[in-house]
Design an enzyme around this catalytic site. Structure first.
Site, mmCIF file in Angstrom:
data_model
loop_
_atom_site.group_PDB
_atom_site.id
_atom_site.type_symbol
_atom_site.label_atom_id
_atom_site.label_comp_id
_atom_site.label_asym_id
_atom_site.label_seq_id
_atom_site.Cartn_x
_atom_site.Cartn_y
_atom_site.Cartn_z
ATOM 1 C CB ALA A 1 59.728 36.148 57.772
ATOM 2 C CG ASP B 1 60.150 32.732 65.991
ATOM 3 O OD1 ASP B 1 61.187 33.432 66.118
ATOM 4 O OD2 ASP B 1 60.144 31.496 66.154
ATOM 5 C CB THR C 1 68.978 30.794 60.716
ATOM 6 O OG1 THR C 1 69.826 29.851 61.391
ATOM 7 C CG2 THR C 1 67.578 30.621 61.263
ATOM 8 N NE ARG D 1 59.409 24.022 65.674
ATOM 9 C CZ ARG D 1 60.523 24.591 66.161
ATOM 10 N NH1 ARG D 1 60.907 24.326 67.391
ATOM 11 N NH2 ARG D 1 61.224 25.438 65.431
ATOM 12 C CG ASN E 1 71.157 32.339 69.721
ATOM 13 O OD1 ASN E 1 71.340 33.555 69.720
ATOM 14 N ND2 ASN E 1 70.904 31.653 68.627
ATOM 15 C CE LYS F 1 22.541 45.999 54.753
ATOM 16 N NZ LYS F 1 22.050 45.295 53.564
#
Ligand code: UD1
Ligand code: CA
Length: 459
Positions: A11, A106, A81, A17, A172, A354
């Site tokens: 990550a 992802d 990677t 993108r 993959n 509230k």
């Protein structure tokens, strides 16, 4: 616990993108940043530990509150990677005899049910590497799997692939299970001679398959699960899949969802059985709805607790509030943070609240603002009652004791206390405390000028 298994989530990449100031894995899907979905899936496999490789915006990723412990590894530069896996070298060296499951950060739709048989296959076949592949109707963007002589398997990244290779549908997915000692050896042999100039983890497949140790391919049975999320349209499509999954699981657990197409329910929301959710309802964050409730159209609830047998009528917004058993809220009510509606109370048309406790059996049916108030049991709030809680600098409290009756059109200038069983006459502006059992009226006396109207008419 699955012994001898550790997992690594990649990550560190920015997610260019996405065209976002925020790193990709922190973008939310139904209320949860993407990274949590992947980390939770890892935990569901019950490994010895879950590691996350961080780089871009690492502090933000590390500060997230994870449901179970996570350890972080810093990849200083994002050179690909394989380079990301290499960042974990020390950990790998001290776990040489174990298996490592690597997953791209992802891959948020993969379920543990899909990965368990892959782990099983890996161990049964005693593979050095088993990776996940899948058949995609549209494989664009993925690395393609190619099979060669002597059991050699190669992945061609989209950018490096020939037109013929691009027609290959087997891709993959981005999940790899290694014997760590074999991985360590192979990692050293990876080069960055490709179009992106990166160290591809996928090259390891070729390196390892050419050798003795076996490389196995496990084909994912469900195409839907294996989509990587590289841009925001892919994110939207993946969210849609998750949204449906959530609705199906609620329906299966006994919730009536009248219109699945327009219902948005975040992943962490819980709903009891025999509750009915009408169309265009949005339930967010950690909202909990009890049994036997009815939520009518256009209800929007965020991070709130709703007990059993509650009705929430049309076009009502509820934020960080609590509604107790059998209460009724709406239509067109806005409960802002820290409102507590006690059992059996009714709050209706165009009432805003509230930081207010609203007692058992109390009623506020129409057009009111109740802020910073402690309203006890069986109080009646007449139409158009307003607590004047703000003096321009500070907020002040209004207390309305049990059984009090507030006439319509009343202004309660805080701080002020209205005593038990007292009455406030309609149209009053109350600036002083009202004693228990008293009647307080504060309005100019009505004057009447006989015949005035007729005279005026003659002019
Ligand atoms: C990768 C695979 C591709 C596969 C696809 C599936 C490679 C070279 N290609 O491509 O074969 O079909 O996933 O979704 O692996 N990351 C780091 N550090 C880095 C680079 C990336 O941590 O230096 C992380 C990213 O944050 C991301 C993951 O690795 O979570 C995958 O990177 P990404 O750039 O999305 O790879 P793809 O181009 O999708
Ligand atoms: Ca990707």
């Amino acid at each position: 616990m699955k012994r001898n298994l550790i997992t690594l989530v990649l990550a560190a990449g920015k997610g260019t993108r996405f065209k976002s100031d925020k790193i990709k894995v922190l973008h939310p899907m139904l209320g949860k940043p993407m990274i949590h979905l992947v980390v939770d899936c890892m935990h569901a496999l019950r490994p010895e530990s879950v590691f996350v490789v961080v780089g871009h915006q690492k502090d933000e990723v590390m500060q997230e509150k994870y449901s179970k412990p996570v350890q972080f590894i810093h990849q200083k530069k994002q050179l690909g990677t394989a380079h990301a896996v290499l960042a974990a070298k020390k950990i790998l060296q001290s776990n040489r005899e174990k298996d490592l499951l690597v997953i791209n950060g992802d891959l948020t739709l993969i379920r543990p049910e899909t990965l368990r048989p892959m782990i099983k296959k890996h161990r049964k076949e005693n593979n050095a590497l088993t990776f996940l592949s899948g058949e995609m109707v549209d494989p664009t963007g993925f690395g393609r799997v190619t099979y060669h002589e002597n059991n050699v398997i190669r992945i061609f990244e989209e950018k490096d692939a020939t037109p013929a290779q691009r027609r290959i549908k087997e891709v993959n997915v981005g999940v790899y299970l290694f014997k760590i000692k074999d991985l360590l050896e192979a990692l050293l042999k990876i080069s960055n001679k490709n179009i992106k100039g990166e160290f591809y983890l996928t090259d390891i497949i070729e390196i390892m398959s050419g050798k003795e140790g076996k490389v196995g391919v496990y084909k994912a049975p469900v195409e839907q699960e294996i989509v990587g999320i590289n841009d925001r349209y892919e994110l939207a499509k993946a969210v849609e899949i998750l949204r449906k999954r959530k609705i199906i699981s609620l329906a299966e657990s006994g919730v009536t969802i009248c219109d699945p197409a327009t219902t948005w329910i975040d992943l962490d929301v819980k709903i009891g059985r025999d509750t009915t959710i009408y169309s265009s309802v949005v339930l967010e964050e950690k909202t909990k709805i009890g049994r036997g409730c009815k939520l009518y159209p256009f209800v929007h609830v965020r991070n709130s607790r709703v007990a059993d047998d509650v009705k929430i009528l049309t076009s009502t917004v509820i934020e960080e509030s609590t509604i107790e058993r059998g209460a009724q809220v709406g239509p067109f009510t806005h409960l802002r943070p820290k409102s507590i509606i006690k059992a059996g109370a009714k709050v209706g048309n165009f009432v805003e609240m509230k930081n207010t406790v609203f007692g058992r059996g109390s009623k506020a049916g129409h057009l009111s603002y109740l802020g910073d108030s402690d309203i006890r049991d069986n109080v009646n709030i007449g139409a158009g009652t307003i607590t004047c809680n703000y003096d321009g600098k500070k907020k002040h409290k209004t207390v309305i004791d049990e059984g009090a009756f507030i006439g319509s059109g009343t202004e309660l200038v805080a701080p002020v206390k209205i005593g038990k069983d007292s009455y406030v006459g309609a149209g009053s502006t109350i600036t002083k405390n009202v004693s228990s059992g008293a009647l307080a009226v504060s309005r100019s006396k009505q004057v009447e000028k006989p015949g005035w109207g007729r005279k005026k008419g003659k002019k």
